[in-house]
Design an enzyme around this catalytic site. Structure first.
Site, PDB file in Angstrom:
ATOM      1  N   GLY A  27      -4.886  -1.941   5.148  1.00  0.00           N
ATOM      2  CA  GLY A  27      -4.072  -3.073   4.686  1.00  0.00           C
ATOM      3  C   GLY A  27      -4.738  -4.418   4.909  1.00  0.00           C
ATOM      4  O   GLY A  27      -4.872  -5.236   3.988  1.00  0.00           O
ATOM      5  N   ARG A  28      -5.193  -4.661   6.146  1.00  0.00           N
ATOM      6  CA  ARG A  28      -5.756  -5.985   6.450  1.00  0.00           C
ATOM      7  C   ARG A  28      -7.166  -6.158   5.893  1.00  0.00           C
ATOM      8  O   ARG A  28      -7.777  -7.211   6.080  1.00  0.00           O
ATOM      9  CB  ARG A  28      -5.702  -6.251   7.955  1.00  0.00           C
ATOM     10  CG  ARG A  28      -6.382  -5.210   8.818  1.00  0.00           C
ATOM     11  CD  ARG A  28      -5.989  -5.374  10.289  1.00  0.00           C
ATOM     12  NE  ARG A  28      -6.451  -4.252  11.100  1.00  0.00           N
ATOM     13  CZ  ARG A  28      -5.815  -3.091  11.232  1.00  0.00           C
ATOM     14  NH1 ARG A  28      -4.681  -2.886  10.585  1.00  0.00           N
ATOM     15  NH2 ARG A  28      -6.284  -2.129  11.994  1.00  0.00           N
ATOM     16  N   GLU A  33      -4.793  -6.994  15.148  1.00  0.00           N
ATOM     17  CA  GLU A  33      -4.288  -5.682  14.730  1.00  0.00           C
ATOM     18  C   GLU A  33      -5.413  -4.646  14.797  1.00  0.00           C
ATOM     19  O   GLU A  33      -5.164  -3.454  14.978  1.00  0.00           O
ATOM     20  CB  GLU A  33      -3.700  -5.749  13.311  1.00  0.00           C
ATOM     21  CG  GLU A  33      -2.685  -4.650  13.063  1.00  0.00           C
ATOM     22  CD  GLU A  33      -1.853  -4.845  11.811  1.00  0.00           C
ATOM     23  OE1 GLU A  33      -0.633  -4.703  11.883  1.00  0.00           O
ATOM     24  OE2 GLU A  33      -2.430  -5.136  10.742  1.00  0.00           O
ATOM     25  N   GLU A  74      10.598  -4.678   4.386  1.00  0.00           N
ATOM     26  CA  GLU A  74      10.639  -6.110   4.044  1.00  0.00           C
ATOM     27  C   GLU A  74      10.281  -6.306   2.569  1.00  0.00           C
ATOM     28  O   GLU A  74      10.986  -6.995   1.821  1.00  0.00           O
ATOM     29  CB  GLU A  74       9.639  -6.909   4.897  1.00  0.00           C
ATOM     30  CG  GLU A  74       9.989  -7.027   6.359  1.00  0.00           C
ATOM     31  CD  GLU A  74       9.370  -5.923   7.212  1.00  0.00           C
ATOM     32  OE1 GLU A  74       9.038  -4.847   6.642  1.00  0.00           O
ATOM     33  OE2 GLU A  74       9.238  -6.119   8.426  1.00  0.00           O
ATOM     34  N   LYS A  91       0.839  -1.197   0.000  1.00  0.00           N
ATOM     35  CA  LYS A  91       0.000   0.000   0.000  1.00  0.00           C
ATOM     36  C   LYS A  91       0.878   1.253   0.000  1.00  0.00           C
ATOM     37  O   LYS A  91       0.687   2.154  -0.793  1.00  0.00           O
ATOM     38  CB  LYS A  91      -0.915  -0.039   1.229  1.00  0.00           C
ATOM     39  CG  LYS A  91      -1.826   1.144   1.372  1.00  0.00           C
ATOM     40  CD  LYS A  91      -2.798   0.952   2.526  1.00  0.00           C
ATOM     41  CE  LYS A  91      -3.499   2.255   2.840  1.00  0.00           C
ATOM     42  NZ  LYS A  91      -4.423   2.161   3.954  1.00  0.00           N
ATOM     43  N   HIS A 114      -4.646 -32.913  17.885  1.00  0.00           N
ATOM     44  CA  HIS A 114      -3.540 -33.714  18.419  1.00  0.00           C
ATOM     45  C   HIS A 114      -2.455 -32.833  19.020  1.00  0.00           C
ATOM     46  O   HIS A 114      -1.337 -33.289  19.214  1.00  0.00           O
ATOM     47  CB  HIS A 114      -2.965 -34.609  17.320  1.00  0.00           C
ATOM     48  CG  HIS A 114      -3.957 -35.621  16.832  1.00  0.00           C
ATOM     49  ND1 HIS A 114      -3.979 -36.921  17.262  1.00  0.00           N
ATOM     50  CD2 HIS A 114      -5.013 -35.493  15.973  1.00  0.00           C
ATOM     51  CE1 HIS A 114      -4.981 -37.565  16.687  1.00  0.00           C
ATOM     52  NE2 HIS A 114      -5.634 -36.710  15.897  1.00  0.00           N
ATOM     53  N   LYS A 172       9.400  -1.040  14.572  1.00  0.00           N
ATOM     54  CA  LYS A 172       9.963  -0.655  13.262  1.00  0.00           C
ATOM     55  C   LYS A 172      10.978   0.460  13.438  1.00  0.00           C
ATOM     56  O   LYS A 172      12.070   0.445  12.864  1.00  0.00           O
ATOM     57  CB  LYS A 172       8.861  -0.130  12.341  1.00  0.00           C
ATOM     58  CG  LYS A 172       8.013  -1.177  11.679  1.00  0.00           C
ATOM     59  CD  LYS A 172       7.195  -0.484  10.577  1.00  0.00           C
ATOM     60  CE  LYS A 172       5.902  -1.172  10.297  1.00  0.00           C
ATOM     61  NZ  LYS A 172       4.992  -0.404   9.461  1.00  0.00           N
TER      62      LYS A 172
HETATM   63  C1  G6Q Z   1      -2.596  -3.887   7.896  1.00  0.00           C
HETATM   64  C2  G6Q Z   1      -1.383  -3.205   8.233  1.00  0.00           C
HETATM   65  C3  G6Q Z   1      -0.133  -3.906   7.808  1.00  0.00           C
HETATM   66  C4  G6Q Z   1       0.283  -3.644   6.379  1.00  0.00           C
HETATM   67  C5  G6Q Z   1       1.741  -4.084   6.206  1.00  0.00           C
HETATM   68  C6  G6Q Z   1       2.232  -3.899   4.812  1.00  0.00           C
HETATM   69  O1  G6Q Z   1      -3.688  -3.456   8.131  1.00  0.00           O
HETATM   70  O2  G6Q Z   1      -1.448  -1.910   7.826  1.00  0.00           O
HETATM   71  O3  G6Q Z   1      -0.171  -5.285   8.026  1.00  0.00           O
HETATM   72  O4  G6Q Z   1      -0.556  -4.278   5.497  1.00  0.00           O
HETATM   73  O5  G6Q Z   1       2.546  -3.389   7.099  1.00  0.00           O
HETATM   74  O6  G6Q Z   1       2.134  -2.569   4.455  1.00  0.00           O
HETATM   75  P1  G6Q Z   1       2.280  -2.121   2.974  1.00  0.00           P
HETATM   76  O7  G6Q Z   1       1.164  -2.738   2.205  1.00  0.00           O
HETATM   77  O8  G6Q Z   1       2.219  -0.630   2.996  1.00  0.00           O
HETATM   78  O9  G6Q Z   1       3.598  -2.639   2.488  1.00  0.00           O
END
Ligand code: G6Q
Length: 548
Positions: free
Chosen positions: A268-269, A354, A214, A208, A385, A513
């Protein structure tokens, strides 16, 4: 805004007294007293059925819980979300993942602008691209069909796509395989790339913000792998970006024509319904991606229109609040009995934890009640199990959601019947338990000596009265899956409203972070700081020694 902290609401107080009245009631007695209990407490939305009868409540509790929901403004807040109000208050944003699957296409406004045309444009672009990749019209640089789709993303840009792709694996095109790189650990890149052919690999960089270290590091490594093999000119045919940040996409070296856009009003989620779903659309086809959206839309409509007493996400949310805030149960387990849903618990972990793992309310005060529970789970029967021992006999009670398709995509022999018998047995066992007297009688019947009976009877007993929901569908198909995911999204939303927290930010992931950015140059020997605690300092030193 009304604060639970300052003045417990009327229905909150009512629930406190309901808890005192009800806490020792046994579910097995409730079932014995009312043969219609299951029928009374079962709800269906299209082909998705929720049996919530194996929970510790009666009509009085349920009434007080729905009163609480009304008092907390669940209905008006829900309407505010669907109308595009900026309910993500700390980030001053609308929350419009529901617009991404607004299949009626009625206008939804954010900042006075109808968001549907831009959503429809991106969907059309996704359809064209996914078709072109699937049917070999969009080819790799050397003219070969793209066969390996690698989604590079993390958190919300990974967990949704990987979960849905796996859940719908039966729908994948035969000659296309999907891979997911999320972890910054070089092993993730190494293990994925080692078997891939650059000529037939498409990288989908999902971010996003397009600033996530990462994802950018992994994407850089993959880009280098590709360029080393095919040259810089190949990038346009092998890299696409899913993002809100055009500038950063260009800066990274991806052609903006290869960018699929989404917007700040998509968290994001909550983003798998957006351009972030491109890997899904390529894997299962755009028609199935649309069915996923249709399913979510059906659940949205149910959530919007059903009375609270018959509203599936509301009921699930309220039972969660009942356990969390009145029984003091702060954990929750999700067990899908379908191998293809094995990533669902991880997905729900992010969605729930989250969103509702917060301790400051929407008025800026620290809360004095507990909010989101810790979520864990895994695929049945495997987890039977492992951690089910604790679910049955541990001192902590853990409510469980069992998710079952009546039909498997792979009906082999009697596998699925055995699987189904297991899930039903688990919820029955958790509810009924086995008293010490029952255990004793069983041991005697099995011919054990008096000594053995007396030494074993307590070990063999189960307190029972442990709650669970059962979510039943016919088969895990795109539409059903869409409904299921939206159901959990709205459940989380309702709980956030009741707890008066903002479910749509995630500031708790920031501090780590920030600190990592300070530690990195120290590990690389580019900086030296004395500002850490002695444990962190010693670990940095030791790691540097070990890496020499
Ligand atoms: C979700 C969070 C988080 C996000 C990641 C990746 O709701 O905001 O999990 O999706 O940190 O972020 P980017 O999509 O910006 O790389």
């Amino acid at each position: 805004m009304f604060s639970l902290n300052r003045n417990r609401t009327k229905s909150w107080q009512k629930l406190e007294s309901e808890y005192k009245r009800f806490k020792d009631t046994q579910m097995r007695d409730l079932f014995a007293q009312d043969e219609k209990r299951a029928a009374k407490y079962t709800l269906s939305v299209n082909d998705l059925t929720l049996d919530y009868s194996k929970n510790r409540f009666d009509e009085g509790v349920l009434n007080a819980l729905t009163d609480l929901a009304r008092e907390r403004g669940v209905e008006s807040q829900r309407d505010a979300m669907f109308e595009g109000s900026k309910i993500n208050s700390t980030e001053n944003r609308a929350v419009l993942h529901i617009a991404l699957r607004n299949r009626s296409n009625t206008p939804i406004y954010a900042d006075g602008k109808n968001v549907m045309p831009q959503i429809n444009d991106v969907l059309a672009k996704m359809k064209k691209f996914s078709d072109d990749v699937r049917y070999g019209k969009f080819k790799g640089y050397t003219g070969k069909k793209l066969k390996s789709i690698v989604n590079i993303g993390i958190g919300g840009s990974d967990l949704g796509p990987v979960m849905v792709c796996e859940a719908l694996k039966k729908y994948w095109l035969k000659d296309i395989e999907c891979y997911f790189i999320s972890n910054i650990d070089g092993t993730a890149c190494y293990e994925t790339l080692k078997n891939l052919d650059p000529e037939t690999t498409l990288f989908i960089v999902a971010s996003k913000t397009f600033t996530t270290i990462e994802t950018l590091t992994n994407a850089k490594t993959c880009r280098k792998w590709l360029v080393d093999a095919l040259g810089e000119h190949a990038v346009d045919k092998h890299f696409v970006a899913l993002s809100t940040n055009r500038e950063k996409v260009v800066e990274f070296g991806i052609n903006p024509d290869n960018m699929f856009e989404f917007w700040d009003f998509v968290g994001g989620r909550y983003s798998l319904w957006s351009a972030i779903g491109l890997t899904i659309a390529i894997a299962v086809g755009f028609d199935n991606f649309e069915k996923l959206l249709d399913g979510a839309y059906a659940m949205d409509e149910h959530f919007k229109t059903a009375p609270l007493e018959q509203n599936m996400p509301v009921i699930m949310a309220l039972l969660g609040v009942w356990y969390n805030n009145f029984f003091g149960i702060h954990r929750y387990c999700v067990v899908p009995y379908d191998e293809y849903l094995k990533y669902l618990p991880a997905y729900l972990q992010q969605l729930d934890m989250e969103s509702n793992g917060k301790s400051v309310d929407r008025d800026g005060h620290f809360v004095k009640y507990s909010t989101g529970p810790a979520i864990f789970g895994g695929a049945g029967t495997n987890v039977q199990h492992s951690f089910f021992q604790l679910l049955h006999q541990g001192t902590d009670i853990v409510p469980v959601d069992f998710i079952i398709p009546a039909i498997s995509h792979n009906e082999i022999g009697d596998h699925h019947q055995i699987l189904l018998s297991n899930v039903l047995a688990q919820s029955e066992a958790l509810m009924r338990g086995k008293t010490v007297a029952e255990a004793e009688a069983e041991l005697k019947k099995a011919g054990k000596s008096d000594e053995e009976v007396s030494s074993l009877k307590r070990y063999k007993s189960f307190t029972g009265n442990r709650p669970s929901n059962t979510l039943l569908c016919k088969k895990i198909e795109p539409f059903t899956l869409g409904q299921l995911i939206a159901l959990y999204e709205h459940k989380v939303f309702v709980q956030g409203i009741i707890w008066n927290i903002n479910s749509f930010d995630q500031m708790g992931v920031e501090l780590g972070k920030q600190l990592a950015l300070n530690i990195l140059p120290e590990l690389q020997g580019k900086a030296f700081a004395l500002s850490h605690d002695s444990s962190t300092m010693a670990l940095i030193k030791k790691i540097k020694m070990l890496r020499k």
